[in-house]
Design a protein around this motif. Structure first.
Motif, PDB file in Angstrom:
ATOM      1  N   PRO A   6      45.549  52.164  36.057  1.00  0.00           N
ATOM      2  CA  PRO A   6      46.235  52.945  37.006  1.00  0.00           C
ATOM      3  C   PRO A   6      45.324  52.626  38.439  1.00  0.00           C
ATOM      4  N   ASP A   7      44.284  52.156  38.363  1.00  0.00           N
ATOM      5  CA  ASP A   7      43.379  52.056  39.724  1.00  0.00           C
ATOM      6  C   ASP A   7      43.412  50.685  40.238  1.00  0.00           C
ATOM      7  N   ASP A   8      44.237  49.743  39.460  1.00  0.00           N
ATOM      8  CA  ASP A   8      44.528  48.200  39.784  1.00  0.00           C
ATOM      9  C   ASP A   8      45.556  48.086  40.811  1.00  0.00           C
ATOM     10  N   GLU A  10      48.798  46.443  42.869  1.00  0.00           N
ATOM     11  CA  GLU A  10      49.769  45.751  42.374  1.00  0.00           C
ATOM     12  C   GLU A  10      49.762  44.443  42.927  1.00  0.00           C
ATOM     13  N   ARG A  11      49.278  44.270  44.037  1.00  0.00           N
ATOM     14  CA  ARG A  11      49.443  42.744  44.673  1.00  0.00           C
ATOM     15  C   ARG A  11      48.008  42.589  45.430  1.00  0.00           C
ATOM     16  N   ILE A  12      47.621  41.355  45.417  1.00  0.00           N
ATOM     17  CA  ILE A  12      46.344  40.960  46.134  1.00  0.00           C
ATOM     18  C   ILE A  12      46.825  39.724  46.922  1.00  0.00           C
ATOM     19  N   GLY A  13      46.650  40.104  48.191  1.00  0.00           N
ATOM     20  CA  GLY A  13      47.390  38.777  49.101  1.00  0.00           C
ATOM     21  C   GLY A  13      48.816  38.512  48.649  1.00  0.00           C
ATOM     22  N   ARG A  14      49.182  37.401  48.639  1.00  0.00           N
ATOM     23  CA  ARG A  14      50.645  37.225  48.082  1.00  0.00           C
ATOM     24  C   ARG A  14      50.790  36.958  46.846  1.00  0.00           C
ATOM     25  N   TYR A  15      49.962  37.504  45.848  1.00  0.00           N
ATOM     26  CA  TYR A  15      49.801  37.547  44.733  1.00  0.00           C
ATOM     27  C   TYR A  15      50.097  38.624  43.816  1.00  0.00           C
ATOM     28  N   ARG A  16      51.353  38.707  43.134  1.00  0.00           N
ATOM     29  CA  ARG A  16      51.654  39.947  42.051  1.00  0.00           C
ATOM     30  C   ARG A  16      50.814  39.993  40.818  1.00  0.00           C
ATOM     31  N   LEU A  17      50.164  40.985  40.503  1.00  0.00           N
ATOM     32  CA  LEU A  17      49.250  41.137  39.512  1.00  0.00           C
ATOM     33  C   LEU A  17      49.916  41.174  38.199  1.00  0.00           C
ATOM     34  N   LEU A  18      49.790  40.433  37.230  1.00  0.00           N
ATOM     35  CA  LEU A  18      50.243  40.607  35.760  1.00  0.00           C
ATOM     36  C   LEU A  18      49.470  41.297  34.810  1.00  0.00           C
ATOM     37  N   GLY A  19      48.212  41.360  34.830  1.00  0.00           N
ATOM     38  CA  GLY A  19      47.289  41.896  33.875  1.00  0.00           C
ATOM     39  C   GLY A  19      45.845  41.421  34.196  1.00  0.00           C
ATOM     40  N   ARG A  20      44.865  42.003  33.411  1.00  0.00           N
ATOM     41  CA  ARG A  20      43.526  41.861  33.530  1.00  0.00           C
ATOM     42  C   ARG A  20      43.017  40.704  32.606  1.00  0.00           C
ATOM     43  N   LEU A  21      42.398  39.708  33.147  1.00  0.00           N
ATOM     44  CA  LEU A  21      41.570  38.676  32.333  1.00  0.00           C
ATOM     45  C   LEU A  21      40.449  38.930  31.795  1.00  0.00           C
ATOM     46  N   GLY A  22      39.385  39.912  32.710  1.00  0.00           N
ATOM     47  CA  GLY A  22      38.251  40.129  32.508  1.00  0.00           C
ATOM     48  C   GLY A  22      37.519  40.886  33.777  1.00  0.00           C
ATOM     49  N   GLU A  23      36.287  40.988  33.250  1.00  0.00           N
ATOM     50  CA  GLU A  23      35.419  41.671  34.345  1.00  0.00           C
ATOM     51  C   GLU A  23      33.993  41.217  34.054  1.00  0.00           C
ATOM     52  N   GLY A  24      33.239  40.889  35.151  1.00  0.00           N
ATOM     53  CA  GLY A  24      31.885  40.190  35.179  1.00  0.00           C
ATOM     54  C   GLY A  24      31.036  40.803  36.282  1.00  0.00           C
ATOM     55  N   GLY A  25      29.911  40.264  36.257  1.00  0.00           N
ATOM     56  CA  GLY A  25      28.795  40.497  37.326  1.00  0.00           C
ATOM     57  C   GLY A  25      29.428  40.381  38.957  1.00  0.00           C
ATOM     58  N   MET A  26      30.514  39.512  39.074  1.00  0.00           N
ATOM     59  CA  MET A  26      31.052  39.513  40.358  1.00  0.00           C
ATOM     60  C   MET A  26      32.017  40.708  40.524  1.00  0.00           C
ATOM     61  N   GLY A  27      32.849  40.768  39.621  1.00  0.00           N
ATOM     62  CA  GLY A  27      33.853  41.712  39.832  1.00  0.00           C
ATOM     63  C   GLY A  27      34.922  41.428  38.828  1.00  0.00           C
ATOM     64  N   ARG A  28      36.333  41.951  38.901  1.00  0.00           N
ATOM     65  CA  ARG A  28      37.208  41.738  38.254  1.00  0.00           C
ATOM     66  C   ARG A  28      38.020  40.624  38.278  1.00  0.00           C
ATOM     67  N   PRO A 334      45.376  42.101  53.273  1.00  0.00           N
ATOM     68  CA  PRO A 334      45.774  41.488  52.003  1.00  0.00           C
ATOM     69  C   PRO A 334      45.342  42.296  50.545  1.00  0.00           C
ATOM     70  N   TRP A 335      44.579  43.383  50.746  1.00  0.00           N
ATOM     71  CA  TRP A 335      43.906  44.114  49.669  1.00  0.00           C
ATOM     72  C   TRP A 335      44.382  45.421  49.844  1.00  0.00           C
ATOM     73  N   GLN A 336      44.907  46.073  48.852  1.00  0.00           N
ATOM     74  CA  GLN A 336      45.109  47.595  48.906  1.00  0.00           C
ATOM     75  C   GLN A 336      44.383  48.128  47.541  1.00  0.00           C
ATOM     76  N   GLY A 337      43.089  48.817  47.982  1.00  0.00           N
ATOM     77  CA  GLY A 337      42.282  49.421  46.996  1.00  0.00           C
ATOM     78  C   GLY A 337      42.792  50.523  46.515  1.00  0.00           C
ATOM     79  N   PRO A 338      42.227  51.251  45.314  1.00  0.00           N
ATOM     80  CA  PRO A 338      42.495  52.247  44.619  1.00  0.00           C
ATOM     81  C   PRO A 338      42.508  53.624  45.670  1.00  0.00           C
ATOM     82  N   SER A 339      43.506  54.389  45.554  1.00  0.00           N
ATOM     83  CA  SER A 339      43.615  55.586  46.408  1.00  0.00           C
ATOM     84  C   SER A 339      42.538  56.603  46.207  1.00  0.00           C
TER      85      SER A 339
END
Length: 339
Positions: A6-8, A10-28, A334-339
């Motif tokens: 829910p906190d992801d 739906e879009r980042i820039g011109r890219y529609r997100l499909l799912g999470r691949l992972g998470e690390g020291g840098m971010g998601r 280009p970024w819409q963060g969690p509300s």
């Protein structure tokens, strides 16, 4: 791949997100698709890092340099917004498991013919990365993706941006800070010294030893992180189980002194000289079990339809997919963060 939460966004820039691949020291990291249908991996930066001016400056520099890296042995950097509230970078998506997944969960130690193609591919990737003036700094099994026609190296240069958040004014890593992945770091990284291209060659040697044996050559951190780092800096690697033809190549890469390690070009010559010693047959470079897993990866990617196509307008799925909000227009950041 996991579904969106829910906190992801739906879009980042011109890219529609499909799912999470992972998470690390840098971010998601997300699987995403461009408006023109290209599948990409989008890596976002953690909020606490995004607030650090030094990190942002270095991140922008490294992304710009990484965009110059080409070649068939890396995942290209396609797009980025380093000025966004949450900076991000998009790379070509490589539809294959990581080397860590292959060795730890799918197959185990790799046979010598597979090692030869892996080693040559990684050496060529380092040639390309170093040719762009970058040091990878975090070459490890999870940053090597396995495809039907060879390995692909990801996240090159990005670790240097993390390094900026742990450096002293003299450019050396601050005491107590670890930039890299314990078990696949060079002695100079362990000691907080400046790193060169030779540091990546040491890491390549550690990756090859792991691929050949299923074990990290300096052991794990079960006995404590400091003990592991001491072994990397001061003790010889345990190469038990590394096939005899590969002992010399791996040992040379793992030399403690950077100047004694081979260059990627010298590595390629050694690997070519070994051709025939391992009885490598023609055709596929991967064992059948791994090829089958690649097929499953391909099916999963085909099943990752655009959420807009899979969920009726106004509905929300359990995975967090839904139609794009009207707020995403040309004037919207280009970024819409969690509300």
């Amino acid at each position: 791949m996991d579904g969106l939460k829910p906190d992801d966004p739906e879009r980042i820039g011109r890219y529609r997100l499909l799912g999470r691949l992972g998470e690390g020291g840098m971010g998601r990291v997300y699987l995403a698709r461009s408006d023109r249908g290209r599948t990409v991996a989008v890596k976002t930066v953690r909020e606490e890092l995004a607030r650090m001016p030094d990190f942002r400056r270095r991140f922008a520099q490294e992304v710009k340099a990484a965009q110059r890296v080409g070649g068939e042995w890396t995942a290209p950097v396609l797009d980025a917004d380093t000025e966004a509230a949450t900076p991000w970078v998009a790379t070509g998506y490589v539809a294959g498991p990581s080397l860590a997944e292959v060795v730890d969960r799918q197959y185990g130690p790799l046979p010598s013919p597979t090692l030869r193609v892996l080693a040559a591919g990684l050496a060529r990737a380092l040639q390309t990365i170093h040719g762009a003036g970058l040091v990878h700094r975090d070459l490890k099994p999870s940053n090597v993706l396995v495809t039907i026609d060879g390995p692909r190296v990801i996240d090159f240069g990005i670790a240097r941006a993390l390094d900026a958040s742990t450096q002293s004014a003299e450019g050396l890593t601050k005491a107590g800070a670890v930039v890299g992945s314990p078990g696949f770091m060079s002695p100079e990284q362990v000691r907080g010294e400046k790193v060169s291209y030779a540091s990546d060659v040491f890491c390549l040697g550690a990756v090859l030893a792991y691929a050949a044996t299923g074990r990290m050559p300096f052991g794990t951190d079960e006995g404590g992180l400091h003990s592991l780092l001491f072994r990397i800096a001061a003790e010889e690697a345990d190469l038990t189980g590394v096939p005899e033809p590969w002992q010399g190549v791996v040992s040379a890469c793992l030399a403690k002194e950077p100047e004694k390690r081979p260059t990627p070009e010298e590595l390629l010559t050694s690997i070519e000289d070994m051709a025939g010693e391992d009885g490598a047959p023609g055709g596929a470079w991967l064992p059948g079990e791994v090829l089958a897993e690649l097929g499953r990866h391909a099916v999963q990617l085909l099943d990752s339809e655009d959420p807009e196509d899979r969920v009726p307008a106004g509905a929300a799925s359990a995975a967090g997919f839904g139609p794009p909000p009207a707020a995403y227009g040309p004037a919207t950041p280009p970024w819409q963060g969690p509300s």
